[in-house]
Design a protein around this motif. Sequence first.
Motif, PDB file in Angstrom:
ATOM      1  N   PHE A 113      22.404  42.582  47.188  1.00  6.88           N
ATOM      2  CA  PHE A 113      21.894  41.256  46.827  1.00  6.88           C
ATOM      3  C   PHE A 113      21.950  41.056  45.311  1.00  6.88           C
ATOM      4  CE2 PHE A 113      18.283  38.503  45.634  1.00  6.88           C
ATOM      5  CZ  PHE A 113      18.740  37.312  46.194  1.00  6.88           C
ATOM      6  N   LEU A 114      21.521  42.060  44.556  1.00  5.50           N
ATOM      7  CA  LEU A 114      21.572  41.956  43.091  1.00  5.50           C
ATOM      8  C   LEU A 114      23.015  41.853  42.597  1.00  5.50           C
ATOM      9  CD1 LEU A 114      18.766  44.512  42.138  1.00  5.50           C
ATOM     10  CD2 LEU A 114      18.662  42.001  42.051  1.00  5.50           C
ATOM     11  N   CYS A 115      23.930  42.594  43.237  1.00  4.92           N
ATOM     12  CA  CYS A 115      25.350  42.488  42.878  1.00  4.92           C
ATOM     13  C   CYS A 115      25.869  41.081  43.161  1.00  4.92           C
ATOM     14  CB  CYS A 115      26.180  43.518  43.646  1.00  4.92           C
ATOM     15  SG  CYS A 115      25.977  45.193  43.040  1.00  4.92           S
ATOM     16  N   TYR A 116      25.448  40.520  44.278  1.00  5.78           N
ATOM     17  CA  TYR A 116      25.884  39.157  44.609  1.00  5.78           C
ATOM     18  C   TYR A 116      25.343  38.154  43.576  1.00  5.78           C
ATOM     19  CZ  TYR A 116      26.845  34.850  47.033  1.00  5.78           C
ATOM     20  OH  TYR A 116      27.309  33.598  47.338  1.00  5.78           O
ATOM     21  N   LEU A 117      24.089  38.341  43.163  1.00  4.02           N
ATOM     22  CA  LEU A 117      23.527  37.443  42.148  1.00  4.02           C
ATOM     23  C   LEU A 117      24.310  37.535  40.844  1.00  4.02           C
ATOM     24  CD1 LEU A 117      19.660  37.825  42.601  1.00  4.02           C
ATOM     25  CD2 LEU A 117      21.100  35.897  43.292  1.00  4.02           C
ATOM     26  N   ARG A 118      24.702  38.739  40.461  1.00  2.74           N
ATOM     27  CA  ARG A 118      25.400  38.946  39.190  1.00  2.74           C
ATOM     28  C   ARG A 118      26.870  38.538  39.269  1.00  2.74           C
ATOM     29  NH1 ARG A 118      28.581  39.402  35.535  1.00  2.74           N
ATOM     30  NH2 ARG A 118      28.474  40.824  33.802  1.00  2.74           N
ATOM     31  N   PHE A 119      27.549  38.919  40.380  1.00  2.00           N
ATOM     32  CA  PHE A 119      28.998  38.766  40.446  1.00  2.00           C
ATOM     33  C   PHE A 119      29.475  37.685  41.411  1.00  2.00           C
ATOM     34  CE2 PHE A 119      28.189  43.259  39.401  1.00  2.00           C
ATOM     35  CZ  PHE A 119      28.706  43.257  38.117  1.00  2.00           C
ATOM     36  N   GLY A 120      28.608  37.220  42.291  1.00  2.00           N
ATOM     37  CA  GLY A 120      29.041  36.237  43.282  1.00  2.00           C
ATOM     38  C   GLY A 120      29.920  36.888  44.336  1.00  2.00           C
ATOM     39  N   ASN A 121      30.759  36.073  44.968  1.00  2.00           N
ATOM     40  CA  ASN A 121      31.653  36.562  46.006  1.00  2.00           C
ATOM     41  C   ASN A 121      32.892  37.173  45.356  1.00  2.00           C
ATOM     42  OD1 ASN A 121      33.256  37.037  48.188  1.00  2.00           O
ATOM     43  ND2 ASN A 121      33.464  34.893  48.789  1.00  2.00           N
ATOM     44  N   THR A 122      32.935  38.480  45.261  1.00  2.00           N
ATOM     45  CA  THR A 122      34.048  39.159  44.589  1.00  2.00           C
ATOM     46  C   THR A 122      35.340  39.086  45.392  1.00  2.00           C
ATOM     47  OG1 THR A 122      33.423  41.289  45.551  1.00  2.00           O
ATOM     48  CG2 THR A 122      32.504  40.746  43.376  1.00  2.00           C
ATOM     49  N   ALA A 123      35.244  38.824  46.688  1.00  2.00           N
ATOM     50  CA  ALA A 123      36.443  38.769  47.536  1.00  2.00           C
ATOM     51  C   ALA A 123      37.387  37.650  47.087  1.00  2.00           C
ATOM     52  CB  ALA A 123      36.042  38.574  48.994  1.00  2.00           C
ATOM     53  N   LYS A 124      36.870  36.578  46.530  1.00  2.00           N
ATOM     54  CA  LYS A 124      37.756  35.484  46.110  1.00  2.00           C
ATOM     55  C   LYS A 124      38.612  35.872  44.904  1.00  2.00           C
ATOM     56  CE  LYS A 124      34.327  32.810  43.490  1.00  2.00           C
ATOM     57  NZ  LYS A 124      33.603  31.541  43.447  1.00  2.00           N
ATOM     58  N   TYR A 125      38.300  37.006  44.273  1.00  2.00           N
ATOM     59  CA  TYR A 125      39.106  37.521  43.167  1.00  2.00           C
ATOM     60  C   TYR A 125      39.940  38.728  43.586  1.00  2.00           C
ATOM     61  CZ  TYR A 125      35.817  34.578  40.737  1.00  2.00           C
ATOM     62  OH  TYR A 125      35.047  33.504  40.349  1.00  2.00           O
TER      63      TYR A 125
END
Length: 171
Positions: A15-27
């Motif tokens: 959850f914290l990674c998602y808050l910081r980085f968002g959806n990394t799959a789109k990159y």
Amino acid sequence: MKYLPMSIVDHIILFLCYLRFGNTAKYGLMRPDFDPLYMLMLSNTRLLPVVDVGTYDRIKPREIQVLPSLTSIEGNMVTFSNRKTHHFDAIIFATGYQSTMWQWLETDDPGLIGDDSMPKCKHPDHWKGCNNLYCAGFYRRNLGCLSEDALLIAKDISDDYILAKANGFES
């Protein structure tokens, strides 16, 4: 993990990674099928794939392009798992990490750090060298053991201080 089960800690981390980085799959950065701590527990090497925060900050604006896994190289042509090919002037395989610690660390402690830039001693004595040189979180277990090392180091420094004070020496 002292107070919560590993699965809950894993969910908090993600959850914290998602808050910081968002959806990394789109990159092009796909998350592993397993949660981080669970994957670490399953790993024989205790090594996990990571992307440096600074690198990610260059991937997001597309300064660095993430490509799928490669399937073949013929000359300067690389074929990727999505069957697309690209021409490259240079291909660099960054397959490992070699510390430059000995270029800047000045010590006469021959027993703390090995040629592989890791502590020579095995756990649990890996954290202490001679001449008040310590290694915290530097063993092949994981960063979660950093706090254990820090507590051992703090106790050792405290014990030295108490002993010095009892012998009439002030630091």
